[in-house]
Each structure stands twice: as structure tokens, then as C-alpha cells.
Design an enzyme around this catalytic site. Structure first.
Site, PDB file in Angstrom:
ATOM      1  N   ASP A 192       2.467 -14.154  -1.789  1.00  0.00           N
ATOM      2  CA  ASP A 192       1.513 -14.163  -0.681  1.00  0.00           C
ATOM      3  C   ASP A 192       0.603 -15.383  -0.802  1.00  0.00           C
ATOM      4  OD1 ASP A 192      -0.188 -13.620   1.395  1.00  0.00           O
ATOM      5  OD2 ASP A 192      -0.720 -11.606   0.747  1.00  0.00           O
ATOM      6  N   THR A 193      -0.470 -15.269  -1.542  1.00  0.00           N
ATOM      7  CA  THR A 193      -1.370 -16.411  -1.695  1.00  0.00           C
ATOM      8  C   THR A 193      -0.932 -17.342  -2.827  1.00  0.00           C
ATOM      9  OG1 THR A 193      -2.821 -15.200  -3.205  1.00  0.00           O
ATOM     10  CG2 THR A 193      -3.327 -15.068  -0.847  1.00  0.00           C
ATOM     11  N   GLY A 194      -0.005 -16.885  -3.660  1.00  0.00           N
ATOM     12  CA  GLY A 194       0.517 -17.718  -4.736  1.00  0.00           C
ATOM     13  C   GLY A 194      -0.289 -17.673  -6.022  1.00  0.00           C
TER      14      GLY A 194
ATOM     15  N   HIS B 258       8.882  -3.458  -1.583  1.00  0.00           N
ATOM     16  CA  HIS B 258       7.977  -3.706  -2.709  1.00  0.00           C
ATOM     17  C   HIS B 258       8.215  -2.682  -3.817  1.00  0.00           C
ATOM     18  CE1 HIS B 258       4.566  -5.515  -4.660  1.00  0.00           C
ATOM     19  NE2 HIS B 258       3.921  -4.375  -4.716  1.00  0.00           N
TER      20      HIS B 258
ATOM     21  N   ASP C  42       5.096  -9.466 -14.022  1.00  0.00           N
ATOM     22  CA  ASP C  42       4.268  -8.328 -14.408  1.00  0.00           C
ATOM     23  C   ASP C  42       5.188  -7.180 -14.821  1.00  0.00           C
ATOM     24  OD1 ASP C  42       5.078  -6.880 -12.014  1.00  0.00           O
ATOM     25  OD2 ASP C  42       3.617  -8.080 -10.916  1.00  0.00           O
TER      26      ASP C  42
ATOM     27  N   GLN D 111       0.857  -1.186   0.000  1.00  0.00           N
ATOM     28  CA  GLN D 111       0.000   0.000   0.000  1.00  0.00           C
ATOM     29  C   GLN D 111       0.898   1.244   0.000  1.00  0.00           C
ATOM     30  OE1 GLN D 111      -3.269  -0.252   2.887  1.00  0.00           O
ATOM     31  NE2 GLN D 111      -2.876  -2.443   3.068  1.00  0.00           N
TER      32      GLN D 111
ATOM     33  N   ASP E  97      10.235 -12.433  -8.345  1.00  0.00           N
ATOM     34  CA  ASP E  97       9.301 -11.505  -7.703  1.00  0.00           C
ATOM     35  C   ASP E  97       9.846 -11.130  -6.336  1.00  0.00           C
ATOM     36  OD1 ASP E  97       7.075  -9.910  -7.493  1.00  0.00           O
ATOM     37  OD2 ASP E  97       5.631 -11.521  -7.867  1.00  0.00           O
TER      38      ASP E  97
ATOM     39  N   ARG F  12      -5.051  -7.265 -13.138  1.00  0.00           N
ATOM     40  CA  ARG F  12      -5.580  -7.569 -11.804  1.00  0.00           C
ATOM     41  C   ARG F  12      -6.975  -6.960 -11.643  1.00  0.00           C
ATOM     42  NH1 ARG F  12      -3.039  -8.998  -7.090  1.00  0.00           N
ATOM     43  NH2 ARG F  12      -0.997  -8.650  -8.019  1.00  0.00           N
TER      44      ARG F  12
ATOM     45  N   LYS G  18      -0.294  -9.269 -17.270  1.00  0.00           N
ATOM     46  CA  LYS G  18      -1.458  -9.676 -16.480  1.00  0.00           C
ATOM     47  C   LYS G  18      -2.349  -8.473 -16.228  1.00  0.00           C
ATOM     48  CE  LYS G  18       0.363  -8.738 -11.867  1.00  0.00           C
ATOM     49  NZ  LYS G  18       0.681  -9.242 -10.535  1.00  0.00           N
TER      50      LYS G  18
END
Length: 326
Positions: free
Chosen positions: A233-235, A138, A178, A105, A229, A203, A201
Site C-alpha cells: 500500500d504505502t510501501g 489478505h 512478517d 479488516q 507479500d 506495528r 516486525k
């Protein structure tokens, strides 16, 4: 003569929160110091109590805490620990954050959204931090959110050298998952002498972690592709990117990321993915629920890099010099 002159030497003290004690011990061993004994516990209502068992007066203090789950608890503990050092008359406080929470964020995509990465930096500064030492933010702009020196370390040399040593470089292609990671992927290409490909990609802005892969830009057919990357996180993103590469004829796919967050459905996605290996650093502890998926995961230690940087800071050396040679 007025005043008092002292001839005391500088003193380094190393502190750790409870989030990732294994990494703290590794860094302490690399530095050749012990982790300062600390009494820390939670009250019945969840409030955190911290007290150091040794005096920190006049010392250069280094406090490590990685923002792992439950992330809000460990961020709060770190802030409390910084405040305790400030009130203990520490000479300086360097906060080591291997994984910087809320880094995604970092800007407003739409109106009425927070910039939480800036908030975390402000909280650390207000608590009493003089310096921030972190690994693979990030986005680079987060360095400007902290009002003080920021030492931004990179895991690229560690990860790239590992991959380069086990893969035939003649067949290697570096892939950015990305457009936002192209610059980092380009550095991988320079280090490994490999061509670059990009997974385009889109999102879904209204659904968190929802990604649709569209196309692959670059030659990947018959190649060993290395997806690079900063975090997984969630993959969902990385596994969808890997599927796109296999659909375009990739021979094999290896995934590398500095931070293995691996929350929610990540364990099942990694297990069921055709990716042959996932390579992370230990900026975060590996979730125990990964279970049998662990045979596809390789974890490299970032502790030597953090320790070398901390020593340079303490000795008034150059942290940049650690990466100039890379």
C-alpha cells in the site's frame, strides 16, 4: 404433456465496471468474448447510473471490477451492476474481484471495530451475486464470509516462475515480511527450492501504516532475498523490511506482491529504496504518479489465470485443477 421443453445452449456474457478496463479487455480476449457494451456515468451529486446495452436474460454473467482508488466509488458501482444483472434476469452472476477491498479488516483487533471484509461479502450477496472469484485474499478466512461458492486464485505460480527464471537459485532466499505471511513464503520455498527467512516486525496499533522492524530470522548474508507479500500500500512495511535485510548483509532484494495498491508516499519510498525490482500483477492499475519509479517496477498479467478460472466455472469444470499442477 404439460410444460415446455427447451434445447438452448448455455451463454456466457462478460461485463466490466469502469475501475480497470485494461484488465477487463485482457480477460475478455483470453476468453474469446467481447465486453458487453455498458452505459455508465455519474450524476452531478456522485450517484452512479448503469444500463447494459444487451439483454442478459438467461445468461451466465461474469462481472469484473477491481477495487482500486477511489475504492468506495468502484465498490458501489459493482453493487449497482450486480443489482442490474439480477433485475435483468441473468441465469447466474459470478463476480470477479481481482483485488478485494477492505480485506485487511477481516477481524476485530480491539473492541468497537468493524469486520469490513465480511460487510463487503454481505453486500455482494444481497445485491445478487451467486459466486465470487478473487485473487490472493489478505487472509483465507474471508472465503467463509461469502454465502456461496468462492474461487480463490493464486498469483504465486506467475510471480515465483518469473523470479526463478532470472535469479540464481543457489543464492536465493525467500523472505516473509512478517509472521502472517510465513505460510505463503513457505510455498515459495517449496516451488523454488530456496531457504526461508522472516523479518520480525511490530506495528503501532494506534498509527496506521506505522511499522518498526526488529530483527531478521534466517540466513540472508550474501544472498539474493525475495520479499513476498500479498499487497503493498504505502510501501512502509516492505521498504523497512528490505532495509533490515540489507543491514544484515543481503546482496540484493527483490520485492514481489500480488496487489500494487501504491498509495500516498509509496512512489517516493519505492524510488528511494535500495530494492532492485518490485514485481506486481495487474490486479490493480499502476498509479500514474509513480512516474520515473516505473523503471523499477515489473507488472505481470493475471488475466490468463482469471480467464482460465472463469472458463472452468462456466463449463462446470474444476478451478482447483488449475493449481493442482503447480
Amino acid at each position: 404433456m404439460t410444460g415446455i421443453k427447451t434445447t438452448g445452449e448455455k451463454k456466457m456474457m462478460f461485463f466490466s465496471g469502469r475501475a480497470h478496463p485494461e484488465l477487463a479487455e485482457e480477460v475478455a480476449q483470453q476468453l474469446g468474448v467481447g465486453v458487453v457494451p455498458t452505459k455508465a456515468f455519474d450524476f452531478a451529486n456522485g450517484e452512479i447510473y448503469v444500463r447494459y446495452q444487451e439483454s442478459a436474460r438467461g445468461a451466465d454473467c461474469f462481472l469484473i471490477q477491481s477495487h482500486t482508488a477511489p475504492i468506495n466509488k468502484w465498490i458501489m458501482e459493482q453493487l449497482i451492476m450486480i443489482d442490474a444483472l439480477k433485475r435483468a434476469s441473468a441465469r447466474s452472476i459470478t463476480v470477479i474481484v481481482p483485488f478485494y477491498g477492505y480485506a485487511r479488516q477481516d477481524k476485530k483487533h480491539r473492541g468497537r471495530e468493524p469486520i469490513s471484509a465480511r460487510l463487503i461479502a454481505d453486500l455482494m450477496k444481497t445485491a445478487g451475486a451467486d459466486r465470487l472469484l478473487t485473487v490472493d485474499l489478505h487472509t483465507d478466512q474471508i472465503q467463509g464470509f461469502f454465502d456461496g461458492p468462492v474461487d480463490h486464485l493464486f498469483a504465486l505460480p506467475l510471480l515465483a516462475d518469473y523470479v526463478g527464471a532470472k535469479v540464481d537459485r543457489e543464492k536465493l532466499t525467500v523472505v516473509s515480511p512478517d509472521a502472517g505471511r510465513v505460510r505463503v513464503a513457505d510455498r515459495w520455498c517449496d516451488r523454488l527450492g530456496a531457504p526461508l527467512a522472516i523479518v520480525h516486525k511490530r506495528r503501532d496499533k494506534d498509527v496506521a501504516n506505522q511499522v518498526t522492524v526488529h530483527e531478521v530470522v534466517g540466513e540472508v548474508k550474501g544472498r539474493v532475498c525475495v520479499l513476498v507479500d500479498d499487497m503493498i500500500d504505502t510501501g512502509g512495511t516492505i521498504c523497512a523490511a528490505a532495509d533490515a535485510l540489507f543491514a544484515h548483509g543481503a546482496e540484493d532484494v527483490i520485492v514481489t506482491a500480488t496487489h500494487g495498491v501504491l498509495s500516498g508516499p509509496a512512489a517516493d519510498r519505492l524510488k528511494n529504496s535500495r530494492v532492485s525490482e518490485f514485481v506486481f500483477t495487474n490486479t490493480l492499475p499502476t498509479p500514474t504518479e509513480l512516474g520515473e519509479t516505473l523503471d523499477k517496477i515489473t507488472v505481470l498479467s493475471i488475466a490468463p489465470t482469471i480467464a482460465r478460472a472463469a472458463r472452468e466455472v462456466f463449463e462446470d469444470g474444476s478451478v482447483t485443477s488449475l493449481f493442482d499442477e503447480q
